[in-house]
Motif scaffolding. Structure first.
Motif, PDB file in Angstrom:
ATOM      1  N   THR A   9       0.743  -1.255  -0.092  1.00 54.34           N
ATOM      2  CA  THR A   9       0.123   0.115  -0.016  1.00 54.34           C
ATOM      3  C   THR A   9       0.970   1.170   0.096  1.00 54.34           C
ATOM      4  OG1 THR A   9      -1.742  -1.373   1.230  1.00 54.34           O
ATOM      5  CG2 THR A   9      -1.924   1.197   1.164  1.00 54.34           C
ATOM      6  N   PHE A  10       2.039   1.267   0.718  1.00 48.61           N
ATOM      7  CA  PHE A  10       3.044   2.310   0.825  1.00 48.61           C
ATOM      8  C   PHE A  10       2.077   3.694   1.313  1.00 48.61           C
ATOM      9  CE2 PHE A  10       4.444  -0.770  -1.994  1.00 48.61           C
ATOM     10  CZ  PHE A  10       5.915  -0.954  -1.542  1.00 48.61           C
ATOM     11  N   ASP A  11       1.537   3.426   2.346  1.00 51.20           N
ATOM     12  CA  ASP A  11       0.590   4.522   2.866  1.00 51.20           C
ATOM     13  C   ASP A  11       1.551   5.237   3.961  1.00 51.20           C
ATOM     14  OD1 ASP A  11      -1.387   6.471   3.112  1.00 51.20           O
ATOM     15  OD2 ASP A  11      -2.534   5.098   4.280  1.00 51.20           O
ATOM     16  N   VAL A  12       1.452   6.408   4.167  1.00 51.24           N
ATOM     17  CA  VAL A  12       2.295   6.979   5.317  1.00 51.24           C
ATOM     18  C   VAL A  12       3.640   6.473   5.193  1.00 51.24           C
ATOM     19  CG1 VAL A  12       2.457   7.945   7.642  1.00 51.24           C
ATOM     20  CG2 VAL A  12       0.148   7.147   6.645  1.00 51.24           C
ATOM     21  N   PHE A  13       4.237   7.047   4.053  1.00 53.53           N
ATOM     22  CA  PHE A  13       5.653   6.615   3.813  1.00 53.53           C
ATOM     23  C   PHE A  13       6.532   6.439   4.773  1.00 53.53           C
ATOM     24  CE2 PHE A  13       9.493   6.203   0.998  1.00 53.53           C
ATOM     25  CZ  PHE A  13       9.212   5.004   0.088  1.00 53.53           C
ATOM     26  N   HIS A  14       7.398   5.538   5.054  1.00 45.96           N
ATOM     27  CA  HIS A  14       8.377   5.722   5.967  1.00 45.96           C
ATOM     28  C   HIS A  14       9.745   5.073   5.829  1.00 45.96           C
ATOM     29  CE1 HIS A  14       7.183   1.751   7.228  1.00 45.96           C
ATOM     30  NE2 HIS A  14       5.850   2.132   7.374  1.00 45.96           N
ATOM     31  N   SER A  15      10.806   4.883   6.431  1.00 48.59           N
ATOM     32  CA  SER A  15      12.093   4.416   6.336  1.00 48.59           C
ATOM     33  C   SER A  15      11.981   2.747   5.943  1.00 48.59           C
ATOM     34  CB  SER A  15      13.073   4.614   7.445  1.00 48.59           C
ATOM     35  OG  SER A  15      12.788   4.297   8.693  1.00 48.59           O
ATOM     36  N   GLY A  16      10.937   2.038   6.604  1.00 52.50           N
ATOM     37  CA  GLY A  16      10.796   0.721   6.465  1.00 52.50           C
ATOM     38  C   GLY A  16      10.141   0.432   4.976  1.00 52.50           C
ATOM     39  N   HIS A  17       9.594   1.232   4.401  1.00 49.86           N
ATOM     40  CA  HIS A  17       9.353   1.216   3.047  1.00 49.86           C
ATOM     41  C   HIS A  17      10.436   1.333   2.180  1.00 49.86           C
ATOM     42  CE1 HIS A  17       5.029   2.702   4.215  1.00 49.86           C
ATOM     43  NE2 HIS A  17       4.822   1.514   3.820  1.00 49.86           N
ATOM     44  N   VAL A  18      11.342   2.601   2.618  1.00 56.26           N
ATOM     45  CA  VAL A  18      12.734   2.867   1.779  1.00 56.26           C
ATOM     46  C   VAL A  18      13.378   1.260   1.812  1.00 56.26           C
ATOM     47  CG1 VAL A  18      14.817   4.013   1.872  1.00 56.26           C
ATOM     48  CG2 VAL A  18      12.349   5.004   2.091  1.00 56.26           C
ATOM     49  N   ASN A  19      13.630   0.727   3.038  1.00 58.54           N
ATOM     50  CA  ASN A  19      14.575  -0.375   3.246  1.00 58.54           C
ATOM     51  C   ASN A  19      14.221  -1.350   2.268  1.00 58.54           C
ATOM     52  OD1 ASN A  19      15.970   0.981   5.154  1.00 58.54           O
ATOM     53  ND2 ASN A  19      14.973   0.036   6.862  1.00 58.54           N
ATOM     54  N   ILE A  20      12.776  -1.840   2.560  1.00 62.43           N
ATOM     55  CA  ILE A  20      12.278  -3.004   1.573  1.00 62.43           C
ATOM     56  C   ILE A  20      12.344  -2.656  -0.138  1.00 62.43           C
ATOM     57  CG2 ILE A  20       9.865  -2.476   1.282  1.00 62.43           C
ATOM     58  CD1 ILE A  20       9.459  -5.573   1.919  1.00 62.43           C
ATOM     59  N   LEU A  21      12.226  -1.523  -0.476  1.00 63.84           N
ATOM     60  CA  LEU A  21      12.538  -1.014  -2.006  1.00 63.84           C
ATOM     61  C   LEU A  21      13.801  -1.288  -2.241  1.00 63.84           C
ATOM     62  CD1 LEU A  21       9.837   1.931  -2.020  1.00 63.84           C
ATOM     63  CD2 LEU A  21       9.909  -0.365  -3.258  1.00 63.84           C
ATOM     64  N   ARG A  22      14.688  -0.921  -1.354  1.00 68.24           N
ATOM     65  CA  ARG A  22      16.116  -0.712  -1.705  1.00 68.24           C
ATOM     66  C   ARG A  22      16.750  -2.126  -1.655  1.00 68.24           C
ATOM     67  NH1 ARG A  22      19.672  -1.888   1.819  1.00 68.24           N
ATOM     68  NH2 ARG A  22      18.573  -1.147   3.667  1.00 68.24           N
ATOM     69  N   ARG A  23      16.208  -3.221  -0.686  1.00 64.90           N
ATOM     70  CA  ARG A  23      16.662  -4.387  -0.599  1.00 64.90           C
ATOM     71  C   ARG A  23      16.168  -5.328  -1.705  1.00 64.90           C
ATOM     72  NH1 ARG A  23      14.849  -5.613   5.049  1.00 64.90           N
ATOM     73  NH2 ARG A  23      15.854  -7.704   4.818  1.00 64.90           N
ATOM     74  N   SER A  24      14.897  -4.949  -2.152  1.00 63.99           N
ATOM     75  CA  SER A  24      14.372  -5.556  -3.371  1.00 63.99           C
ATOM     76  C   SER A  24      15.053  -5.359  -4.607  1.00 63.99           C
ATOM     77  CB  SER A  24      12.920  -5.191  -3.444  1.00 63.99           C
ATOM     78  OG  SER A  24      12.285  -5.609  -2.419  1.00 63.99           O
ATOM     79  N   ARG A  25      15.333  -4.057  -4.659  1.00 62.12           N
ATOM     80  CA  ARG A  25      16.235  -3.678  -6.050  1.00 62.12           C
ATOM     81  C   ARG A  25      17.514  -4.286  -6.049  1.00 62.12           C
ATOM     82  NH1 ARG A  25      18.457  -2.401  -9.972  1.00 62.12           N
ATOM     83  NH2 ARG A  25      17.990  -0.496 -11.045  1.00 62.12           N
ATOM     84  N   GLU A  26      18.100  -4.408  -4.837  1.00 68.50           N
ATOM     85  CA  GLU A  26      19.323  -4.888  -5.072  1.00 68.50           C
ATOM     86  C   GLU A  26      19.410  -6.432  -5.318  1.00 68.50           C
ATOM     87  OE1 GLU A  26      20.576  -4.320  -0.755  1.00 68.50           O
ATOM     88  OE2 GLU A  26      21.427  -2.312  -1.335  1.00 68.50           O
ATOM     89  N   MET A  27      18.395  -7.076  -5.407  1.00 68.64           N
ATOM     90  CA  MET A  27      18.252  -8.507  -6.031  1.00 68.64           C
ATOM     91  C   MET A  27      18.219  -8.684  -7.467  1.00 68.64           C
ATOM     92  SD  MET A  27      15.575 -10.088  -3.017  1.00 68.64           S
ATOM     93  CE  MET A  27      15.783  -9.924  -1.730  1.00 68.64           C
ATOM     94  N   GLY A  28      18.143  -7.377  -7.990  1.00 72.49           N
ATOM     95  CA  GLY A  28      17.753  -7.507  -9.521  1.00 72.49           C
ATOM     96  C   GLY A  28      18.095  -6.289 -10.319  1.00 72.49           C
ATOM     97  N   ASP A  29      17.848  -6.133 -11.710  1.00 69.13           N
ATOM     98  CA  ASP A  29      18.350  -5.089 -12.439  1.00 69.13           C
ATOM     99  C   ASP A  29      17.273  -4.133 -12.437  1.00 69.13           C
ATOM    100  OD1 ASP A  29      21.014  -6.321 -13.260  1.00 69.13           O
ATOM    101  OD2 ASP A  29      19.535  -7.797 -14.154  1.00 69.13           O
ATOM    102  N   ARG A  30      15.762  -4.511 -12.083  1.00 72.10           N
ATOM    103  CA  ARG A  30      14.802  -3.639 -12.230  1.00 72.10           C
ATOM    104  C   ARG A  30      13.769  -4.050 -11.311  1.00 72.10           C
ATOM    105  NH1 ARG A  30      10.292  -4.765 -15.857  1.00 72.10           N
ATOM    106  NH2 ARG A  30       9.318  -3.040 -15.994  1.00 72.10           N
TER     107      ARG A  30
END
Length: 131
Positions: A9-30
């Motif tokens: 949902t990414f509502d009330v965006f916070h550092s936990g959201h940033v962490n999962i997005l960063r870590r997810s992106r590190e697993m691939g190219d896109r």
């Protein structure tokens, strides 16, 4: 090229959201992100998001780890979304651990630990108590 997909949902965006997005992106190219529609969020959580879909999408589009954002209209369409976006890896928070094993026939499924002491629901409750 390896594509990673995640949903939320990414509502009330916070550092936990940033962490999962960063870590997810590190697993691939896109990284492709399915963002819950307002209606889907209401059906899952029994409340509307604090921020409407357009605002949440604007925030996700601005995050450097995210390559593409689309609207998730239904939990029942996850398989179709994974196939449509040609995802190699599905990443979800570990609060969903074991819930997406059915997709292992079309992609890897990984569960990442949530950022400790950060929860959108808890943030919303604290804000409500201040009023």
């Amino acid at each position: 090229m390896k594509t990673v997909i995640t949903f939320g949902t990414f509502d009330v965006f916070h550092s936990g959201h940033v962490n999962i997005l960063r870590r997810s992106r590190e697993m691939g190219d896109r990284l492709v992100v399915g963002i819950s529609s307002d209606q889907l969020n209401f059906s899952k959580k029994g409340r509307n998001p604090v921020y409407p879909l357009r605002s949440r999408m604007n925030i996700l589009h601005a995050i450097r780890y995210v390559d593409q954002v689309f609207v998730e209209e239904s939990l029942d369409l996850k398989r179709e979304y994974i196939i449509e976006h040609q995802a190699d890896i599905l990443v979800m928070g570990d609060d969903w651990k074991g819930k997406f094993e059915e997709f292992k026939d079309i992609c890897e499924v990984k569960y990442l630990p949530r950022t400790p002491s950060i929860s959108t629901t808890e943030i919303i409750e604290v804000i409500k108590d201040i009023e």
